[in-house]
Structure formats: structure tokens, C-alpha cells
Design an enzyme around this catalytic site. Structure first.
Site, short mmCIF file in Angstrom:
data_model
loop_
_atom_site.label_atom_id
_atom_site.label_comp_id
_atom_site.label_asym_id
_atom_site.label_seq_id
_atom_site.Cartn_x
_atom_site.Cartn_y
_atom_site.Cartn_z
CG ASP A 153 38.55 119.07 -10.91
OD1 ASP A 153 39.70 118.77 -11.23
OD2 ASP A 153 38.04 118.69 -9.83
CG MET A 192 43.55 115.36 -3.00
SD MET A 192 43.32 117.06 -2.43
CE MET A 192 44.73 117.25 -1.34
CD GLU A 193 40.34 112.70 -0.10
OE1 GLU A 193 39.83 112.28 -1.17
OE2 GLU A 193 40.50 113.91 0.14
N GLY A 221 39.26 114.73 -10.01
CA GLY A 221 39.61 115.37 -11.28
C GLY A 221 39.76 114.29 -12.35
CD GLU A 269 30.77 113.58 -1.69
OE1 GLU A 269 30.58 112.72 -2.54
OE2 GLU A 269 31.84 113.76 -1.10
N1 SAH Z 1 39.08 123.82 -3.63
C1 SAH Z 1 38.38 122.86 -2.81
C2 SAH Z 1 39.41 121.91 -2.29
C3 SAH Z 1 38.81 120.62 -1.92
S1 SAH Z 1 40.05 119.45 -1.86
C4 SAH Z 1 37.65 123.57 -1.71
O1 SAH Z 1 37.79 124.78 -1.63
O2 SAH Z 1 36.92 122.94 -0.94
C5 SAH Z 1 39.57 118.48 -3.14
C6 SAH Z 1 38.72 117.29 -2.79
O3 SAH Z 1 38.17 116.81 -3.99
C7 SAH Z 1 39.50 116.15 -2.21
O4 SAH Z 1 38.65 115.36 -1.42
C8 SAH Z 1 39.96 115.39 -3.46
O5 SAH Z 1 39.95 114.01 -3.23
C9 SAH Z 1 38.95 115.75 -4.53
N2 SAH Z 1 39.43 116.30 -5.81
C10 SAH Z 1 38.60 116.80 -6.76
N3 SAH Z 1 39.29 117.26 -7.81
C11 SAH Z 1 40.60 117.05 -7.54
C12 SAH Z 1 41.80 117.34 -8.25
N4 SAH Z 1 41.78 117.95 -9.42
N5 SAH Z 1 42.97 117.00 -7.67
C13 SAH Z 1 42.99 116.40 -6.46
N6 SAH Z 1 41.88 116.12 -5.75
C14 SAH Z 1 40.68 116.42 -6.26
#
Ligand code: SAH
Length: 250
Positions: A217, A193-194, A79, A13
Site C-alpha cells: 500500500d 511495524m517491526e 507501506g 507468508e
Molecule cells: N489491516 C491489516 C493489519 C496488518 S498490520 C490486517 O487486517 O491484517 C500491518 C502489517 O503490515 C505489519 O506487519 C506492518 O509491518 C506491515 N505494514 C504494511 N503496510 C503498512 C503501513 N502502511 N503502515 C504500517 N505497517 C504496514
């Protein structure tokens, strides 16, 4: 003019945002790269938030203290929790809560100690402006993501939702955890998460804050799906189109 802080949650992004800046200059602070430049003639500082509440709070603090930003807009993926909040939809936060904050029994669950509240609101004027920009983009996403991505990710008639976003230091990827969040925070539309951490920092400094999240998701057992592809093909394009639409509107 006071610069606008733009925080992106993922590398893909930020890369898309930087492509829109003709003149960005890198400045390193706290091990992070901050990109100062202009977008539609307006001064901006773009930065990768990093993942998780503490990392994002540090990034937001540096944006305010070192770069003097007058407002912060966060874009990323999340999510979907709310019913009808599906992959490819967008959630505009009107308030945020830390779903993993729990200092009970000293304080009610989710309340941030010494703040007397659990929810941090986003700035109404800034959010209204982003709402208009997002609606414009969602009316027809084909020019931004292409027909292939629409078919691949099932992006027929994506919707904009507005309301509560829950943040915490967990990637929610089991149906059990998703259900438990839906029970404890039934109004929450999305989980990430932020956002709530940045909202708290902005509240401390009196800096207007807004957050836009594309649903990547459903925070359930299928939430491992091909994240980076979705972010590249859809979320980062939505973000750039929405931010651009907002910034070019006088
Ligand atoms: N599996 C991903 C992890 C990224 S962390 C990777 O391999 O890169 C997830 C990022 O997307 C964070 O910035 C969070 O804010 C957001 N996010 C998207 N879906 C989420 C979910 N189901 N739970 C928590 N954070 C989620």
C-alpha cells in the site's frame, strides 16, 4: 551448520515458507511456534514475528537465545513512502529507524537512548546476497504470481529499492500521517511495524540481519485495501521465491 532465522510478518507468508520445508518440526517458546527444518539443505528456523516492535523483538530474541540462529532475514509487507515506491515493488533495507522513538529533549528525535544513534544498519554481505536473489525474481514475476495477479495488482515491471525503512507501532493509513513521515524522514522508502526493532536486537547480539519488504500500500487513505489477498497472491510468493533463490545459491 548454524541455522538461519526467517521471520515472516503475516500468517499467509509463514504458511508459504513452511510449504517449502520438507521436514519442519514445531517447538513452542514464549507462546510462539518456531518451525525447525531445512530449505535447500540448509537448517532454518521459521517463525511468525507477530505484529509490532515489542512482539517482533521478543521473537528475534528467542530465535537467537533459544535456537542459536547465526543470521536473521525478515520478510513482510510495508507501506511505500518514497516517491516511485509503488505497490508490488520490493524494498531491501540498508538501515532502519524507529519513526515513533522520541525521547527529546533528552536525546535527539529518533535516537534510541543509550545507543547514541537512531539508525541500525543491515548486514552488507547478507543484504547484497538477498539483493541478487530479489533482482533475479523481479526480472520476471509471472512464474511466481501468475498473469492474473499481475493484472489485478498492476505489477508491471516491479522494482527493487534499497535504503531506509521506518518502523513504528502504527499502521499508517492516512495521507496526513504519510505526509508527516515523508517530512520528518525524507529518505525513508517504506514504513512498517517491526524491522527496526529486530535490527536493534540483532545489533545487540552481533547477529547479521537483513529485511525485505513488498510494498502492499502507499500508507495513505487507500491503505485499507484487501491486504490478505495481496499477501496471499503476491507478497508471500515474492518472499518465498526470493528466499528460495537466495538459499539455493551456494
Ligand atoms: N489491516 C491489516 C493489519 C496488518 S498490520 C490486517 O487486517 O491484517 C500491518 C502489517 O503490515 C505489519 O506487519 C506492518 O509491518 C506491515 N505494514 C504494511 N503496510 C503498512 C503501513 N502502511 N503502515 C504500517 N505497517 C504496514
Amino acid at each position: 551448520m548454524t541455522p538461519i532465522g526467517i521471520m515472516s510478518a503475516m500468517h499467509e507468508e509463514l504458511a508459504a515458507v513452511l510449504q517449502a520445508l520438507p521436514d519442519e518440526q514445531r517447538v513452542q517458546v514464549a507462546g510462539r511456534d518456531f518451525w525447525q527444518g531445512h530449505w535447500h539443505g540448509r537448517p532454518v528456523v521459521a517463525v511468525l514475528s507477530r505484529i509490532g516492535k515489542v512482539a517482533a523483538a521478543t521473537t528475534a530474541t528467542a530465535l537467537i537465545e533459544r535456537f542459536g540462529v547465526g543470521q536473521i532475514v525478515f520478510t513482510g509487507v510495508a507501506g511505500g513512502l518514497g516517491s516511485g515506491v509503488k505497490v508490488g515493488d520490493v524494498v531491501l533495507a540498508r538501515s532502519l529507524v524507529q519513526h515513533d522513538m522520541d525521547a527529546s529533549p533528552l536525546f535527539p528525535r529518533h535516537e534510541v537512548p543509550l545507543y547514541g544513534r537512531s539508525r541500525f544498519d543491515t548486514d552488507p554481505g547478507l543484504s547484497d546476497a538477498l539483493q541478487r536473489a530479489s533482482q533475479e525474481v523481479l526480472v520476471d514475476v509471472a512464474p511466481h504470481v501468475g498473469f492474473e495477479a499481475i493484472a489485478e495488482f498492476g505489477l508491471q515491471s516491479p522494482r527493487l529499492h534499497e535504503g531506509l525503512i521506518a518502523s513504528g507501532d502504527r499502521f499508517v493509513s492516512t495521507t496526513a500521517e504519510c505526509r508527516s513521515l515523508q517530512q520528518t524522514l525524507p529518505e525513508a522508502l517504506a514504513v512498517e511495524m517491526e524491522g527496526a526493532a529486530v535490527a536493534q536486537v540483532c545489533a545487540d547480539y552481533g547477529v547479521p540481519f537483513a529485511a525485505l519488504r513488498t510494498i502492499s500500500d502507499r500508507a495513505d487513505d487507500d491503505a485499507h485495501a484487501d491486504f490478505s489477498r495481496f499477501i496471499r497472491q503476491v507478497a508471500s510468493r515474492y518472499s518465498v521465491a526470493m528466499l528460495s533463490q537466495w538459499l539455493k545459491t551456494p
